[in-house]
Design an enzyme around this catalytic site. Sequence first.
Site, PDB file in Angstrom:
ATOM      1  N   TYR A  38     -24.655  -9.257  25.348  1.00 14.96           N
ATOM      2  CA  TYR A  38     -23.932  -8.361  24.554  1.00 14.96           C
ATOM      3  C   TYR A  38     -24.292  -8.450  23.093  1.00 14.96           C
ATOM      4  CZ  TYR A  38     -20.653  -8.298  28.409  1.00 14.96           C
ATOM      5  OH  TYR A  38     -20.490  -8.429  29.953  1.00 14.96           O
ATOM      6  N   GLN A  88     -20.892  -5.973  12.728  1.00 13.78           N
ATOM      7  CA  GLN A  88     -19.568  -6.686  12.386  1.00 13.78           C
ATOM      8  C   GLN A  88     -19.008  -6.205  10.917  1.00 13.78           C
ATOM      9  OE1 GLN A  88     -17.790  -8.395  14.469  1.00 13.78           O
ATOM     10  NE2 GLN A  88     -18.883  -9.392  15.591  1.00 13.78           N
ATOM     11  N   CYS A 108       0.747  -1.200   0.013  1.00 17.33           N
ATOM     12  CA  CYS A 108       0.119   0.094  -0.060  1.00 17.33           C
ATOM     13  C   CYS A 108       0.929   1.185  -0.100  1.00 17.33           C
ATOM     14  CB  CYS A 108      -0.901   0.057   1.255  1.00 17.33           C
ATOM     15  SG  CYS A 108      -1.458   1.707   1.631  1.00 17.33           S
ATOM     16  N   ASP A 116     -20.677 -12.144  23.739  1.00 18.94           N
ATOM     17  CA  ASP A 116     -19.924 -11.506  22.497  1.00 18.94           C
ATOM     18  C   ASP A 116     -19.609 -10.060  23.071  1.00 18.94           C
ATOM     19  OD1 ASP A 116     -18.553 -10.837  20.480  1.00 18.94           O
ATOM     20  OD2 ASP A 116     -20.254 -10.564  19.025  1.00 18.94           O
ATOM     21  N   GLU A 137     -28.557  -6.080  25.649  1.00 17.81           N
ATOM     22  CA  GLU A 137     -27.629  -5.271  24.940  1.00 17.81           C
ATOM     23  C   GLU A 137     -27.753  -3.759  25.659  1.00 17.81           C
ATOM     24  OE1 GLU A 137     -25.239  -4.877  22.469  1.00 17.81           O
ATOM     25  OE2 GLU A 137     -25.579  -2.748  22.791  1.00 17.81           O
ATOM     26  N   CYS A 182       0.206   5.896   7.355  1.00 18.79           N
ATOM     27  CA  CYS A 182      -1.163   5.516   7.885  1.00 18.79           C
ATOM     28  C   CYS A 182      -1.042   4.636   9.139  1.00 18.79           C
ATOM     29  CB  CYS A 182      -1.937   4.734   6.913  1.00 18.79           C
ATOM     30  SG  CYS A 182      -3.364   4.097   7.311  1.00 18.79           S
ATOM     31  N   CYS A 202      -7.713   2.474  -0.317  1.00 19.56           N
ATOM     32  CA  CYS A 202      -7.425   1.840   0.924  1.00 19.56           C
ATOM     33  C   CYS A 202      -7.658   0.141   0.629  1.00 19.56           C
ATOM     34  CB  CYS A 202      -7.947   2.020   2.147  1.00 19.56           C
ATOM     35  SG  CYS A 202      -7.823   0.920   3.497  1.00 19.56           S
ATOM     36  N   CYS A 207     -13.238 -10.647  20.778  1.00 22.59           N
ATOM     37  CA  CYS A 207     -12.570 -10.206  19.608  1.00 22.59           C
ATOM     38  C   CYS A 207     -11.204  -9.926  20.352  1.00 22.59           C
ATOM     39  CB  CYS A 207     -13.247  -8.533  19.152  1.00 22.59           C
ATOM     40  SG  CYS A 207     -13.700  -7.844  20.596  1.00 22.59           S
ATOM     41  N   CYS A 225      -2.665  -0.748   9.082  1.00 19.17           N
ATOM     42  CA  CYS A 225      -2.441  -2.129   8.759  1.00 19.17           C
ATOM     43  C   CYS A 225      -1.033  -2.527   9.429  1.00 19.17           C
ATOM     44  CB  CYS A 225      -2.168  -2.418   7.233  1.00 19.17           C
ATOM     45  SG  CYS A 225      -3.817  -2.200   6.266  1.00 19.17           S
TER      46      CYS A 225
HETATM   47  N1  SAH Z   1     -22.937  -9.777  19.127  1.00 22.52           N
HETATM   48  C1  SAH Z   1     -23.094  -8.803  18.357  1.00 22.52           C
HETATM   49  C2  SAH Z   1     -22.293  -7.546  19.290  1.00 22.52           C
HETATM   50  C3  SAH Z   1     -21.054  -7.632  19.557  1.00 22.52           C
HETATM   51  S1  SAH Z   1     -20.146  -6.185  19.742  1.00 22.52           S
HETATM   52  C4  SAH Z   1     -22.549  -8.700  17.125  1.00 22.52           C
HETATM   53  O1  SAH Z   1     -21.670  -9.851  16.611  1.00 22.52           O
HETATM   54  O2  SAH Z   1     -22.698  -7.817  16.112  1.00 22.52           O
HETATM   55  C5  SAH Z   1     -20.295  -6.050  21.646  1.00 22.52           C
HETATM   56  C6  SAH Z   1     -21.549  -5.492  22.016  1.00 22.52           C
HETATM   57  O3  SAH Z   1     -21.578  -5.234  23.359  1.00 22.52           O
HETATM   58  C7  SAH Z   1     -22.120  -3.961  21.406  1.00 22.52           C
HETATM   59  O4  SAH Z   1     -23.385  -3.956  20.968  1.00 22.52           O
HETATM   60  C8  SAH Z   1     -22.058  -3.053  22.608  1.00 22.52           C
HETATM   61  O5  SAH Z   1     -22.913  -1.928  22.418  1.00 22.52           O
HETATM   62  C9  SAH Z   1     -22.462  -4.014  23.870  1.00 22.52           C
HETATM   63  N2  SAH Z   1     -22.046  -3.797  25.114  1.00 22.52           N
HETATM   64  C10 SAH Z   1     -21.053  -2.915  25.611  1.00 22.52           C
HETATM   65  N3  SAH Z   1     -21.042  -3.125  26.770  1.00 22.52           N
HETATM   66  C11 SAH Z   1     -22.016  -3.670  27.414  1.00 22.52           C
HETATM   67  C12 SAH Z   1     -22.649  -4.169  28.760  1.00 22.52           C
HETATM   68  N4  SAH Z   1     -22.054  -3.484  29.628  1.00 22.52           N
HETATM   69  N5  SAH Z   1     -23.763  -4.718  28.695  1.00 22.52           N
HETATM   70  C13 SAH Z   1     -24.273  -4.933  27.686  1.00 22.52           C
HETATM   71  N6  SAH Z   1     -24.049  -4.988  26.143  1.00 22.52           N
HETATM   72  C14 SAH Z   1     -23.001  -4.012  26.072  1.00 22.52           C
END
Ligand code: SAH
Length: 400
Positions: A247, A218, A12, A330, A270, A18, A94, A357, A21
């Site tokens: 989450y 995502q 790149c 998640d 959430e 930048c 990019c 993640c 990456c």
């Molecule tokens: N499972 C979903 C989101 C994952 S990202 C997917 O795959 O798309 C993590 C998520 O957790 C986000 O949407 C964020 O807003 C939420 N989050 C962050 N802190 C939190 C909390 N304390 N309680 C509940 N949700 C939360």
Amino acid sequence: MAEKKTGKEIHCPVSKNCGGCDYVGIPYTEQLKRKEQRVRDLLSSLCPVRPIVGAKEPCFYRNKVHWAFGHMGTHLIAGRYAEGSHRIIENDHCLLEDEECSKILSDIRDLAIRFKIPSYDEKTRRGLLRRVLLRKGSATGEVMVVLVLASPVLPGKKGFIKILLEKHPSIKTVLININTRSDSMILGDKTICEFGRGFIWDELLGVRFKISPESFYQINHDQTEKLYSLAIEAASLRPGDRVLDAYCGIGTIGLCAASSVPGIRLTGVELNRAAVRDARDNAAANGKQREQDTDKKSTFERARFLAADATKYMVEEAAKNSAFDVVFLDPPRAGTTPEFITACEKLAPKRIVYVSCDPTTLARDLKEFKKHGYAPQYAVPVDMFPFTDHTENCCLLERV
Ligand code: SAH
């Protein structure tokens, strides 16, 4: 422009300035090896680590792209911020960004020049155009444009949007967001819809998702489908199971699970209220779409989504002696909390599927889960973010 080849080095022209990456110039197969090894280093003392799931196409995967606007002398410039700074890096090609999004963003920059729209200056706090955020539904092709302004009046707004829509019919909604903040948050609190419905649709594993500007979604569509398939497979769901998606964002994991195993009883929790609204709408829209299939329809219609802190919700449910059969979690990079894990033990799911993640916080939380009667069975890294050193992971835990 980067070549669409995985075995070769991809370069790149702006990578040095930048910094976005970490692995530019390193063949994709080698990137995968390094990422898998890092996950192994962190997790293999806790459970077996399966081979990393790589991307078929490692370039141009980002379906969420934002550029900052600024100036060089009197000339308006736009691009990504260099890593860890607010220096704008101009690059219309990019290798991470969806190519159509890059094209739309460069057209918006050219239109801003033509319409003499002043960029915002973070130091003097004067000017107007701060950023432009694009989201694209990779399966539907729908594009959302969010113009982030320091104040609500955009000169020549009608003409500006008209030209943009004529050039790019894939743009299904245009919004103006007013951001008067002095921190580095992209969006401010107020959003006005100027064209379309204010959101876009995308599809994952045959399930439709409504995405609002503020909701988490995502950024790599194809790898997300692989990650969610792994999570659903790990959960070994059966009709009647009480399933928690913690989450849950806009409900993606839980609703994909509901589509693959009709009859589950799904609850999502959430913190972000806009995401919860999207999750509820997504459950309703997918139920409606399946009029012919009564099992699937009622599974979607029965799904519940709650706006709450995940830990607080778990602690309250544990106090009520509730129970779940399977928990998906998640969390953001910081991972979950010891209180969440303690409450999990009381809610006693047979299986927990941890989608993470950040393998560092995953390792920390797996150790805590072990203390509370959950043994990690295996972890699978999924390369959601080629060219960067981030990896998603799907880990199955079982109650011992
Ligand atoms: N499972 C979903 C989101 C994952 S990202 C997917 O795959 O798309 C993590 C998520 O957790 C986000 O949407 C964020 O807003 C939420 N989050 C962050 N802190 C939190 C909390 N304390 N309680 C509940 N949700 C939360």
